[in-house]
Every structure is written in C-alpha cells, then in structure tokens.
Design a protein around this motif. Structure first.
Motif, short mmCIF file in Angstrom:
data_model
loop_
_atom_site.label_atom_id
_atom_site.label_comp_id
_atom_site.label_asym_id
_atom_site.label_seq_id
_atom_site.Cartn_x
_atom_site.Cartn_y
_atom_site.Cartn_z
N LYS A 85 -44.51 15.95 45.13
CA LYS A 85 -44.86 14.54 44.90
C LYS A 85 -43.78 13.60 45.43
O LYS A 85 -44.11 12.56 46.01
CB LYS A 85 -45.15 14.30 43.42
CG LYS A 85 -46.47 14.95 43.01
CD LYS A 85 -46.84 14.73 41.57
CE LYS A 85 -48.18 15.41 41.29
NZ LYS A 85 -48.65 15.18 39.93
N LEU A 86 -42.52 13.95 45.26
CA LEU A 86 -41.44 13.13 45.81
C LEU A 86 -41.55 13.07 47.33
O LEU A 86 -41.40 12.01 47.94
CB LEU A 86 -40.07 13.68 45.40
CG LEU A 86 -39.65 13.44 43.95
CD1 LEU A 86 -38.44 14.30 43.59
CD2 LEU A 86 -39.39 11.97 43.70
N GLU A 87 -41.82 14.21 47.94
CA GLU A 87 -41.99 14.25 49.39
C GLU A 87 -43.21 13.43 49.81
O GLU A 87 -43.17 12.67 50.77
CB GLU A 87 -42.15 15.69 49.86
CG GLU A 87 -42.21 15.83 51.36
CD GLU A 87 -42.26 17.28 51.80
OE1 GLU A 87 -43.10 17.58 52.66
OE2 GLU A 87 -41.49 18.10 51.27
N GLY A 88 -44.29 13.54 49.06
CA GLY A 88 -45.54 12.86 49.37
C GLY A 88 -45.45 11.34 49.32
O GLY A 88 -46.16 10.65 50.05
N ILE A 89 -44.59 10.82 48.46
CA ILE A 89 -44.47 9.36 48.36
C ILE A 89 -43.36 8.81 49.26
O ILE A 89 -43.13 7.60 49.29
CB ILE A 89 -44.23 8.90 46.90
CG1 ILE A 89 -42.89 9.41 46.36
CG2 ILE A 89 -45.40 9.27 46.01
CD1 ILE A 89 -42.41 8.68 45.13
N GLY A 90 -42.68 9.68 49.97
CA GLY A 90 -41.62 9.23 50.86
C GLY A 90 -40.31 8.93 50.15
O GLY A 90 -39.54 8.09 50.61
N ALA A 91 -40.05 9.62 49.04
CA ALA A 91 -38.81 9.39 48.29
C ALA A 91 -37.61 9.95 49.06
O ALA A 91 -37.70 11.02 49.66
CB ALA A 91 -38.89 10.06 46.91
N ALA A 92 -36.52 9.23 49.02
CA ALA A 92 -35.28 9.66 49.67
C ALA A 92 -34.43 10.44 48.67
O ALA A 92 -33.25 10.16 48.45
CB ALA A 92 -34.52 8.45 50.20
N ALA A 93 -35.06 11.42 48.02
CA ALA A 93 -34.39 12.24 47.02
C ALA A 93 -35.03 13.62 47.02
O ALA A 93 -36.16 13.78 47.47
CB ALA A 93 -34.50 11.61 45.64
N GLN A 94 -34.29 14.58 46.48
CA GLN A 94 -34.81 15.94 46.41
C GLN A 94 -34.33 16.61 45.14
O GLN A 94 -33.29 16.25 44.59
CB GLN A 94 -34.37 16.74 47.62
CG GLN A 94 -32.86 16.89 47.74
CD GLN A 94 -32.44 17.56 49.03
OE1 GLN A 94 -33.27 17.89 49.87
NE2 GLN A 94 -31.14 17.76 49.21
N ILE A 95 -35.11 17.59 44.70
CA ILE A 95 -34.72 18.43 43.57
C ILE A 95 -34.40 19.79 44.13
O ILE A 95 -35.22 20.40 44.82
CB ILE A 95 -35.84 18.53 42.52
CG1 ILE A 95 -36.24 17.16 42.00
CG2 ILE A 95 -35.38 19.43 41.36
CD1 ILE A 95 -37.49 17.17 41.13
N THR A 96 -33.19 20.26 43.87
CA THR A 96 -32.78 21.57 44.34
C THR A 96 -32.57 22.49 43.15
O THR A 96 -32.36 22.04 42.03
CB THR A 96 -31.47 21.49 45.17
OG1 THR A 96 -30.46 20.87 44.36
CG2 THR A 96 -31.67 20.67 46.43
N GLY A 97 -32.64 23.79 43.41
CA GLY A 97 -32.43 24.78 42.37
C GLY A 97 -33.29 25.99 42.62
O GLY A 97 -34.00 26.08 43.62
N GLU A 98 -33.22 26.93 41.69
CA GLU A 98 -34.00 28.15 41.83
C GLU A 98 -34.49 28.62 40.47
O GLU A 98 -33.91 28.27 39.43
CB GLU A 98 -33.18 29.23 42.51
CG GLU A 98 -31.91 29.59 41.79
CD GLU A 98 -31.05 30.55 42.59
OE1 GLU A 98 -30.61 31.54 41.98
OE2 GLU A 98 -30.81 30.31 43.77
N ILE A 99 -35.53 29.40 40.50
CA ILE A 99 -36.15 29.88 39.27
C ILE A 99 -35.12 30.58 38.38
O ILE A 99 -34.32 31.38 38.85
CB ILE A 99 -37.34 30.81 39.58
CG1 ILE A 99 -38.16 31.06 38.34
CG2 ILE A 99 -36.91 32.08 40.24
CD1 ILE A 99 -39.52 31.67 38.60
N GLY A 100 -35.10 30.19 37.12
CA GLY A 100 -34.17 30.77 36.15
C GLY A 100 -32.76 30.23 36.23
O GLY A 100 -31.92 30.55 35.41
N GLY A 101 -32.49 29.39 37.23
CA GLY A 101 -31.14 28.85 37.40
C GLY A 101 -31.06 27.41 36.93
O GLY A 101 -31.64 27.03 35.92
N SER A 102 -30.35 26.60 37.69
CA SER A 102 -30.19 25.19 37.38
C SER A 102 -30.91 24.35 38.41
O SER A 102 -31.13 24.79 39.54
CB SER A 102 -28.71 24.82 37.38
OG SER A 102 -28.03 25.52 36.36
N TYR A 103 -31.25 23.12 38.04
CA TYR A 103 -31.93 22.17 38.93
C TYR A 103 -31.15 20.88 38.96
O TYR A 103 -30.54 20.48 37.97
CB TYR A 103 -33.36 21.92 38.45
CG TYR A 103 -34.20 23.17 38.50
CD1 TYR A 103 -34.82 23.57 39.68
CD2 TYR A 103 -34.35 23.97 37.38
CE1 TYR A 103 -35.59 24.73 39.73
CE2 TYR A 103 -35.12 25.13 37.42
CZ TYR A 103 -35.73 25.50 38.60
OH TYR A 103 -36.48 26.65 38.65
#
Length: 108
Positions: A85-103
């Motif tokens: 959804k962030l990508e779809g609206i053109g947001a200049a932000a990202q969520i990084t992380g991995e399953i079971g880890g941290s975001y």
C-alpha cells in the motif's frame, strides 16, 4: 535535542511524504487508500517509532494485544500489506524486516 520525523496533528500523523488519518483510516501521498483497523494500528506504531527496529513480540503486544491467534506470520502478513500500500500510493518510505525478526519504517 532529538527531532522526530513523524509529526502529529490530532488524528493525523505525517512521515516522509505521506499522512495517516487514524480516524478515517486513510493513508495518502500521491494517491490514497483506506486501511483496515489493524493496518492503521500497525503503521501508526511504526510511525511513532520510525527509524527504530521493533521486534515482532513488541508489535504483537501493542497491536494484537491479547489475540492468541496472532503470531509472527500475522505480523509479517500485515507488514507485506502495508509495504504494497505504501508503494501503491507513492510514499517515500519503506518498511524493512523479516518474518520473526524486527521491522522498521524508514524514509527512502
């Protein structure tokens, strides 16, 4: 003195080039989209702690609270929804992380 990148104004939070209205559940930047309640709660939590890694357990405790059916896979699934959804609206932000880890929410 530390400056926060996330700005608050009543029910509206801003980060990078996007805003989240926690009352209407609207996420907007170049385009806009409506979030589910859990998506809004998760993104709000990530915005409040932008630039910091949040462990999956912390997210479960603060977003899903006493819902015993929620686990690390649930968090991962909702993070993926928000990433799209962030990508779809053109947001200049990202969520990084991995399953079971941290975001973490960061500006691009």
């Amino acid at each position: 003195m530390t400056r926060r990148k996330t700005k608050y104004s009543g029910s509206v939070m801003s980060y990078a080039n996007f805003t989240l209205n926690t009352e209407t559940l609207e996420l907007s930047a170049v385009n806009s989209v409506r979030l589910s309640m859990k998506e809004s709660e998760l993104l709000s939590l990530l915005m409040q702690h932008s630039g910091k890694e949040l462990p999956t357990d912390y997210i479960l405790e603060h977003v899903w609270r006493a819902d015993d059916s929620a686990d690390s896979n649930t968090v991962y699934l909702y993070v993926r929804y928000l990433q799209r959804k962030l990508e779809g609206i053109g947001a200049a932000a990202q969520i990084t992380g991995e399953i079971g880890g941290s975001y973490m929410l960061t500006a691009k």
